[in-house]
Design a protein around this motif. Structure first.
Motif, PDB file in Angstrom:
ATOM      1  N   SER A  76       0.826  -1.207   0.000  1.00 33.10           N
ATOM      2  CA  SER A  76       0.000   0.000   0.000  1.00 33.10           C
ATOM      3  C   SER A  76       0.859   1.257   0.000  1.00 33.10           C
ATOM      4  O   SER A  76       0.527   2.252  -0.647  1.00 33.10           O
ATOM      5  CB  SER A  76      -0.921   0.014   1.221  1.00 33.10           C
ATOM      6  N   ALA A  77       1.973   1.215   0.727  1.00 31.58           N
ATOM      7  CA  ALA A  77       2.894   2.354   0.721  1.00 31.58           C
ATOM      8  C   ALA A  77       3.444   2.577  -0.688  1.00 31.58           C
ATOM      9  O   ALA A  77       3.565   3.716  -1.154  1.00 31.58           O
ATOM     10  CB  ALA A  77       4.028   2.113   1.716  1.00 31.58           C
ATOM     11  N   ALA A  78       3.754   1.468  -1.381  1.00 31.24           N
ATOM     12  CA  ALA A  78       4.237   1.570  -2.758  1.00 31.24           C
ATOM     13  C   ALA A  78       3.161   2.154  -3.666  1.00 31.24           C
ATOM     14  O   ALA A  78       3.453   2.934  -4.577  1.00 31.24           O
ATOM     15  CB  ALA A  78       4.671   0.198  -3.260  1.00 31.24           C
ATOM     16  N   ALA A  79       1.894   1.799  -3.429  1.00 28.19           N
ATOM     17  CA  ALA A  79       0.796   2.327  -4.241  1.00 28.19           C
ATOM     18  C   ALA A  79       0.682   3.838  -4.087  1.00 28.19           C
ATOM     19  O   ALA A  79       0.445   4.562  -5.065  1.00 28.19           O
ATOM     20  CB  ALA A  79      -0.516   1.650  -3.842  1.00 28.19           C
ATOM     21  N   VAL A  80       0.850   4.342  -2.869  1.00 23.05           N
ATOM     22  CA  VAL A  80       0.812   5.791  -2.647  1.00 23.05           C
ATOM     23  C   VAL A  80       1.960   6.463  -3.394  1.00 23.05           C
ATOM     24  O   VAL A  80       1.781   7.501  -4.049  1.00 23.05           O
ATOM     25  CB  VAL A  80       0.886   6.115  -1.139  1.00 23.05           C
ATOM     26  N   SER A  81       3.133   5.870  -3.320  1.00 26.07           N
ATOM     27  CA  SER A  81       4.296   6.437  -3.999  1.00 26.07           C
ATOM     28  C   SER A  81       4.099   6.479  -5.514  1.00 26.07           C
ATOM     29  O   SER A  81       4.413   7.480  -6.171  1.00 26.07           O
ATOM     30  CB  SER A  81       5.536   5.605  -3.657  1.00 26.07           C
ATOM     31  N   ILE A  82       3.559   5.401  -6.065  1.00 24.81           N
ATOM     32  CA  ILE A  82       3.313   5.342  -7.508  1.00 24.81           C
ATOM     33  C   ILE A  82       2.253   6.354  -7.922  1.00 24.81           C
ATOM     34  O   ILE A  82       2.394   7.057  -8.933  1.00 24.81           O
ATOM     35  CB  ILE A  82       2.903   3.916  -7.917  1.00 24.81           C
ATOM     36  N   ALA A  83       1.183   6.451  -7.141  1.00 21.85           N
ATOM     37  CA  ALA A  83       0.117   7.415  -7.448  1.00 21.85           C
ATOM     38  C   ALA A  83       0.664   8.843  -7.420  1.00 21.85           C
ATOM     39  O   ALA A  83       0.306   9.682  -8.269  1.00 21.85           O
ATOM     40  CB  ALA A  83      -1.024   7.266  -6.449  1.00 21.85           C
ATOM     41  N   ARG A  84       1.550   9.110  -6.476  1.00 21.74           N
ATOM     42  CA  ARG A  84       2.153  10.446  -6.381  1.00 21.74           C
ATOM     43  C   ARG A  84       3.016  10.709  -7.616  1.00 21.74           C
ATOM     44  O   ARG A  84       2.954  11.793  -8.219  1.00 21.74           O
ATOM     45  CB  ARG A  84       2.976  10.540  -5.100  1.00 21.74           C
ATOM     46  N   ARG A  85       3.813   9.726  -7.998  1.00 27.54           N
ATOM     47  CA  ARG A  85       4.705   9.897  -9.152  1.00 27.54           C
ATOM     48  C   ARG A  85       3.932  10.115 -10.446  1.00 27.54           C
ATOM     49  O   ARG A  85       4.363  10.882 -11.315  1.00 27.54           O
ATOM     50  CB  ARG A  85       5.616   8.673  -9.283  1.00 27.54           C
ATOM     51  N   LEU A  86       2.784   9.463 -10.573  1.00 22.60           N
ATOM     52  CA  LEU A  86       1.982   9.591 -11.793  1.00 22.60           C
ATOM     53  C   LEU A  86       1.087  10.826 -11.793  1.00 22.60           C
ATOM     54  O   LEU A  86       0.408  11.096 -12.786  1.00 22.60           O
ATOM     55  CB  LEU A  86       1.113   8.335 -11.966  1.00 22.60           C
ATOM     56  N   GLY A  87       1.062  11.575 -10.695  1.00 24.00           N
ATOM     57  CA  GLY A  87       0.268  12.799 -10.642  1.00 24.00           C
ATOM     58  C   GLY A  87      -1.169  12.607 -10.206  1.00 24.00           C
ATOM     59  O   GLY A  87      -1.960  13.562 -10.226  1.00 24.00           O
ATOM     60  N   PHE A  88      -1.537  11.399  -9.772  1.00 26.61           N
ATOM     61  CA  PHE A  88      -2.917  11.152  -9.368  1.00 26.61           C
ATOM     62  C   PHE A  88      -3.251  11.731  -8.000  1.00 26.61           C
ATOM     63  O   PHE A  88      -4.415  11.710  -7.586  1.00 26.61           O
ATOM     64  CB  PHE A  88      -3.221   9.651  -9.386  1.00 26.61           C
ATOM     65  N   LEU A  89      -2.249  12.222  -7.283  1.00 25.50           N
ATOM     66  CA  LEU A  89      -2.521  12.856  -5.996  1.00 25.50           C
ATOM     67  C   LEU A  89      -2.628  14.368  -6.115  1.00 25.50           C
ATOM     68  O   LEU A  89      -2.904  15.055  -5.125  1.00 25.50           O
ATOM     69  CB  LEU A  89      -1.419  12.495  -4.982  1.00 25.50           C
ATOM     70  N   ASP A  90      -2.429  14.890  -7.325  1.00 26.39           N
ATOM     71  CA  ASP A  90      -2.536  16.333  -7.549  1.00 26.39           C
ATOM     72  C   ASP A  90      -3.954  16.687  -7.992  1.00 26.39           C
ATOM     73  O   ASP A  90      -4.179  17.245  -9.070  1.00 26.39           O
ATOM     74  CB  ASP A  90      -1.526  16.782  -8.620  1.00 26.39           C
ATOM     75  N   VAL A  91      -4.930  16.330  -7.158  1.00 28.68           N
ATOM     76  CA  VAL A  91      -6.338  16.551  -7.503  1.00 28.68           C
ATOM     77  C   VAL A  91      -7.032  17.272  -6.347  1.00 28.68           C
ATOM     78  O   VAL A  91      -6.449  17.477  -5.278  1.00 28.68           O
ATOM     79  CB  VAL A  91      -7.063  15.213  -7.794  1.00 28.68           C
ATOM     80  N   GLY A  92      -8.295  17.625  -6.565  1.00 34.84           N
ATOM     81  CA  GLY A  92      -9.031  18.402  -5.569  1.00 34.84           C
ATOM     82  C   GLY A  92      -9.341  17.644  -4.297  1.00 34.84           C
ATOM     83  O   GLY A  92      -9.144  18.141  -3.184  1.00 34.84           O
ATOM     84  N   GLN A  93      -9.856  16.416  -4.438  1.00 34.12           N
ATOM     85  CA  GLN A  93     -10.275  15.638  -3.282  1.00 34.12           C
ATOM     86  C   GLN A  93      -9.517  14.312  -3.234  1.00 34.12           C
ATOM     87  O   GLN A  93      -9.530  13.550  -4.196  1.00 34.12           O
ATOM     88  CB  GLN A  93     -11.786  15.355  -3.351  1.00 34.12           C
ATOM     89  N   LEU A  94      -8.872  14.059  -2.097  1.00 29.15           N
ATOM     90  CA  LEU A  94      -8.143  12.811  -1.900  1.00 29.15           C
ATOM     91  C   LEU A  94      -8.684  12.127  -0.647  1.00 29.15           C
ATOM     92  O   LEU A  94      -8.721  12.727   0.423  1.00 29.15           O
ATOM     93  CB  LEU A  94      -6.651  13.074  -1.713  1.00 29.15           C
ATOM     94  N   ALA A  95      -9.107  10.893  -0.808  1.00 31.20           N
ATOM     95  CA  ALA A  95      -9.634  10.138   0.325  1.00 31.20           C
ATOM     96  C   ALA A  95      -8.813   8.869   0.511  1.00 31.20           C
ATOM     97  O   ALA A  95      -8.382   8.254  -0.460  1.00 31.20           O
ATOM     98  CB  ALA A  95     -11.104   9.790   0.105  1.00 31.20           C
ATOM     99  N   VAL A  96      -8.594   8.508   1.771  1.00 27.77           N
ATOM    100  CA  VAL A  96      -7.917   7.250   2.099  1.00 27.77           C
ATOM    101  C   VAL A  96      -8.853   6.420   2.949  1.00 27.77           C
ATOM    102  O   VAL A  96      -9.461   6.920   3.906  1.00 27.77           O
ATOM    103  CB  VAL A  96      -6.597   7.496   2.848  1.00 27.77           C
ATOM    104  N   LEU A  97      -8.996   5.143   2.581  1.00 24.41           N
ATOM    105  CA  LEU A  97      -9.866   4.229   3.316  1.00 24.41           C
ATOM    106  C   LEU A  97      -9.078   3.008   3.755  1.00 24.41           C
ATOM    107  O   LEU A  97      -8.389   2.381   2.957  1.00 24.41           O
ATOM    108  CB  LEU A  97     -11.039   3.783   2.436  1.00 24.41           C
ATOM    109  N   HIS A  98      -9.185   2.692   5.032  1.00 26.05           N
ATOM    110  CA  HIS A  98      -8.630   1.444   5.552  1.00 26.05           C
ATOM    111  C   HIS A  98      -9.792   0.578   6.018  1.00 26.05           C
ATOM    112  O   HIS A  98     -10.475   0.906   6.989  1.00 26.05           O
ATOM    113  CB  HIS A  98      -7.677   1.724   6.711  1.00 26.05           C
ATOM    114  N   ALA A  99     -10.059  -0.493   5.267  1.00 26.22           N
ATOM    115  CA  ALA A  99     -11.128  -1.426   5.634  1.00 26.22           C
ATOM    116  C   ALA A  99     -10.522  -2.483   6.558  1.00 26.22           C
ATOM    117  O   ALA A  99      -9.622  -3.213   6.163  1.00 26.22           O
ATOM    118  CB  ALA A  99     -11.720  -2.067   4.385  1.00 26.22           C
TER     119      ALA A  99
END
Length: 211
Positions: A76-99
């Motif tokens: 999951s930590a790697a997924a956050v890093s990849i999303a950041r690198r691809l620019g998917f975290l540069d958006v208006g609303q970011l939500a994190v869910l831990h089920a």
């Protein structure tokens, strides 16, 4: 244009081009074949070392509300890093869910434990999950707009998709569990369940293979 098994050709093309991201359309089901070996999308994700996004419909607008589902693992930590690198975290609303799962919940229900005791037990488990999620977000240096922990009542995948609907996300990001050998071919995981049931676009980040 490449001749061969579609999923293998997709994986090979991603490697040959050193692609940052592989984009696929929604899967097409083939009855019993999918039950045993999975769809082209699922098989490509199992083998790919590249992030793969499955787009279920033509986007009506940019992805402006992204939900990252985390199990607090290194994947999951790697997924956050990849999303950041691809620019998917540069958006208006970011939500994190831990089920999270409350291990004794089902047993307590079957034992006819009172509703108040059940609520107390789940609340204590949620407190632990909240603390663990905060530690994870500090570790990956990520401050989402919304954060939430959700007790799994049916399946983890259903909890993730319910959470996505609640925040009106138009992209879900999950990490893939690394596997090898027969496990890669036959065992499902949360990412695959989300892919099968989601009406939203889903980005799956690859993981290091484990036995």
């Amino acid at each position: 244009m490449v001749l061969g098994d579609p999923f293998q050709a997709i994986v090979d093309a991603g490697e040959h081009l050193d692609a940052d991201l592989v984009v696929l359309g929604p899967h097409r089901r083939q009855a019993l074949r999918d039950v045993f070996v999975g769809t082209t999308v699922e098989r490509a994700i199992r083998l790919s070392r590249r992030p793969v996004i499955m787009v279920n419909a033509v986007p009506a607008k940019p992805y402006d509300c992204v939900l990252i589902a985390t199990d607090l693992s290194e994947n999951s930590a790697a997924a956050v890093s990849i999303a950041r690198r691809l620019g998917f975290l540069d958006v208006g609303q970011l939500a994190v869910l831990h089920a999270f799962e409350a291990p004794a919940h089902g047993l307590m229900r079957r034992a006819s434990v009172g509703a108040e005791e059940l609520r107390y037990y789940v609340a204590k488990e949620q407190e632990l999950a909240d603390t663990a999620l905060s530690a994870f977000l500090d570790k990956v240096q990520f401050a989402p707009t919304h954060r939430r922990t959700k007790c799994v009542e049916a399946t983890t995948a259903q909890a993730i998709l319910e959470g996505a609907r609640e925040v009106k996300a138009n992209l879900v990001i999950v990490g893939s569990r690394g596997r090898s050998g027969l496990k890669m071919l036959f065992l499902g995981n949360v990412a695959e369940e989300v892919l099968r049931d989601s009406e939203l676009a889903v980005l799956v980040a690859p993981a290091v293979l484990v036995a």
